[in-house]
Design an enzyme around this catalytic site. Sequence first.
Site, PDB file in Angstrom:
ATOM      1  N   GLN A 103      -0.196  -5.262   9.219  1.00 56.97           N
ATOM      2  CA  GLN A 103      -1.044  -5.695   8.106  1.00 56.97           C
ATOM      3  C   GLN A 103      -0.154  -6.225   6.995  1.00 56.97           C
ATOM      4  O   GLN A 103       0.694  -5.515   6.465  1.00 56.97           O
ATOM      5  CB  GLN A 103      -1.878  -4.529   7.579  1.00 56.97           C
ATOM      6  N   TYR A 178      -6.551  -5.867  -3.529  1.00 56.48           N
ATOM      7  CA  TYR A 178      -5.126  -6.231  -3.571  1.00 56.48           C
ATOM      8  C   TYR A 178      -4.989  -7.708  -3.989  1.00 56.48           C
ATOM      9  O   TYR A 178      -5.987  -8.380  -4.275  1.00 56.48           O
ATOM     10  CB  TYR A 178      -4.464  -5.951  -2.215  1.00 56.48           C
ATOM     11  N   ARG A 353      -9.891   6.973  10.428  1.00 57.62           N
ATOM     12  CA  ARG A 353      -9.851   8.441  10.383  1.00 57.62           C
ATOM     13  C   ARG A 353     -10.041   9.138  11.729  1.00 57.62           C
ATOM     14  O   ARG A 353      -9.319  10.109  12.019  1.00 57.62           O
ATOM     15  CB  ARG A 353     -10.876   8.934   9.342  1.00 57.62           C
TER      16      ARG A 353
HETATM   17  C1  LIG Z   1      -5.261   7.617   5.086  1.00 60.13           C
HETATM   18  C2  LIG Z   1      -5.862   6.256   4.973  1.00 60.13           C
HETATM   19  C3  LIG Z   1      -5.055   5.195   4.573  1.00 60.13           C
HETATM   20  C4  LIG Z   1      -5.582   3.904   4.516  1.00 60.13           C
HETATM   21  N1  LIG Z   1      -4.759   2.862   4.223  1.00 60.13           N
HETATM   22  C5  LIG Z   1      -5.223   1.591   4.354  1.00 60.13           C
HETATM   23  C6  LIG Z   1      -4.336   0.488   4.269  1.00 60.13           C
HETATM   24  O1  LIG Z   1      -3.112   0.638   4.109  1.00 60.13           O
HETATM   25  N2  LIG Z   1      -4.862  -0.746   4.383  1.00 60.13           N
HETATM   26  C7  LIG Z   1      -6.198  -0.955   4.591  1.00 60.13           C
HETATM   27  O2  LIG Z   1      -6.632  -2.101   4.702  1.00 60.13           O
HETATM   28  N3  LIG Z   1      -7.058   0.068   4.691  1.00 60.13           N
HETATM   29  C8  LIG Z   1      -6.610   1.331   4.608  1.00 60.13           C
HETATM   30  N4  LIG Z   1      -7.453   2.380   4.796  1.00 60.13           N
HETATM   31  C9  LIG Z   1      -8.860   2.097   5.133  1.00 60.13           C
HETATM   32  C10 LIG Z   1      -9.071   2.024   6.646  1.00 60.13           C
HETATM   33  O3  LIG Z   1      -8.356   0.958   7.235  1.00 60.13           O
HETATM   34  C11 LIG Z   1     -10.567   1.864   6.995  1.00 60.13           C
HETATM   35  O4  LIG Z   1     -11.015   0.662   6.380  1.00 60.13           O
HETATM   36  C12 LIG Z   1     -11.404   3.041   6.541  1.00 60.13           C
HETATM   37  O5  LIG Z   1     -10.738   4.271   6.760  1.00 60.13           O
HETATM   38  C13 LIG Z   1     -12.745   3.054   7.271  1.00 60.13           C
HETATM   39  O6  LIG Z   1     -12.561   3.209   8.653  1.00 60.13           O
HETATM   40  P1  LIG Z   1     -12.820   4.621   9.414  1.00 60.13           P
HETATM   41  O7  LIG Z   1     -14.238   5.043   9.069  1.00 60.13           O
HETATM   42  O8  LIG Z   1     -12.659   4.304  10.874  1.00 60.13           O
HETATM   43  O9  LIG Z   1     -11.829   5.591   8.887  1.00 60.13           O
HETATM   44  C14 LIG Z   1      -6.959   3.676   4.830  1.00 60.13           C
HETATM   45  C15 LIG Z   1      -7.752   4.761   5.222  1.00 60.13           C
HETATM   46  C16 LIG Z   1      -7.229   6.036   5.294  1.00 60.13           C
HETATM   47  C17 LIG Z   1      -8.113   7.154   5.747  1.00 60.13           C
END
Ligand SMILES: Cc1cc2nc3c(=O)[nH]c(=O)nc-3n(C[C@H](O)[C@H](O)[C@H](O)COP(=O)(O)O)c2cc1C
Length: 398
Positions: A103, A178, A353
Amino acid sequence: MSQELDKLLSPAKLNGLELRNRVIRAATFEGMTEENGGPGDRLISHHRMVADGGVGMTTLAYCAVEADGRVRDTMMYVHEGIRSQLQRFTDSMHDASAKVSAQMAHCGGFSQNRYLQKKRPMGPSFAVNPAGMAYGIPFVQEMTEGDIDYVIQCFHDAALLMKETGFDALEIHFGHGYGLSQFISPKTNKRGDSYGGSLINRMRYPLRVLEAVRKAVGDDFPVIGKMGLMDGVRGGLEIEEAIEVAAMLDKGGVDALIPSGGTSSMNPMMLFRGDSIVNGMIETEDSPLMKMALKMIGPVMFKKYPYEELYFLDGARRVRDRVNCKVIYIGGATDVESLETAMREFDFVQIGRPLIKDPAMVNHLREQRGEYKNGCNHCNVCASLIGHRDGIRCVLND
Ligand SMILES: Cc1cc2nc3c(=O)[nH]c(=O)nc-3n(C[C@H](O)[C@H](O)[C@H](O)COP(=O)(O)O)c2cc1C
């Protein structure tokens, strides 16, 4: 097994790249970067578990395209000095038969990086930088056209290095508040030149970045865009414009779009949903001033968004109906039923997650089929640990 699970677990192509299945680990900044700003053993073993656990592709999160593109100084930034670390990272994922994406991001004016090379973080327009108050960088400086050209070159050069070091795909971050999304959003972009005003103008810089990355990697290399469906703040990006953003990115040459929403800078809970991360962030914050600020602004900034499965489904459907490129579903795909819905309607699914909870989710799905239960309860402690010196983990596994 249902047809949809069959589809999820079967190989699929993205601009010529064959993934062994349609599950992609979402970018989740792990907070495990080495001191020189590159990936080391801890980050490799974290992702290796996910690769061994069967995903089609994993994503190395938040690779800033220059040192000042980091929100925090603990983040990765792409530079020649980490070439061998990047190569080790991709070699390890390939040894586990997974593909690997990176990314690419720039924080723009949303920064709490104490070691900025420039005096101030740079964004579309002069503004207050609440995230940087406690770190001595309270203001955002408006980028000149020369600054814009410079960052575009950084995206280009970073893309080249990523491709040379074995990454199979690149994901450009156009969302979450961002740098690129700061130009797209009417809330943060107040410019009066050709980079501000109409949507076409606000998209000029993000589209130039896309063009530069495409030029670096060539036409036959997968380029993905993560975008926002809405900022979740008054005066910010709304869904109607976001659908046009999707159409412009599609026309600009992305191979796939990931429609997400919310902003880390202004409305972070919108992108996660579930329990608030504010208390955890206060606990792990080093700066006493920032701790105090978080306590004060917490209730306003960290709004309540109760968790529900597939919380970006409506917006993702609207994007899918507007574009020709592939659409990767993200946001609350935890249960088998949700994964089935995602597969009925989209080409791939990104999972964050649930793969932190169970890195072997794909192998377990293969074995247990419809009986699979992930167990992530969206307590979001993982997300509040991104600033912790030990990095993120699922506390339910402790
Ligand atoms: C610990 C953590 C760190 C994350 N860091 C980023 C990141 O660096 N870049 C990004 O685009 N999204 C980040 N996200 C968001 C996830 O990519 C995703 O959009 C969000 O968790 C929803 O997806 P999920 O329901 O499958 O967790 C992060 C999420 C979590 C839980």
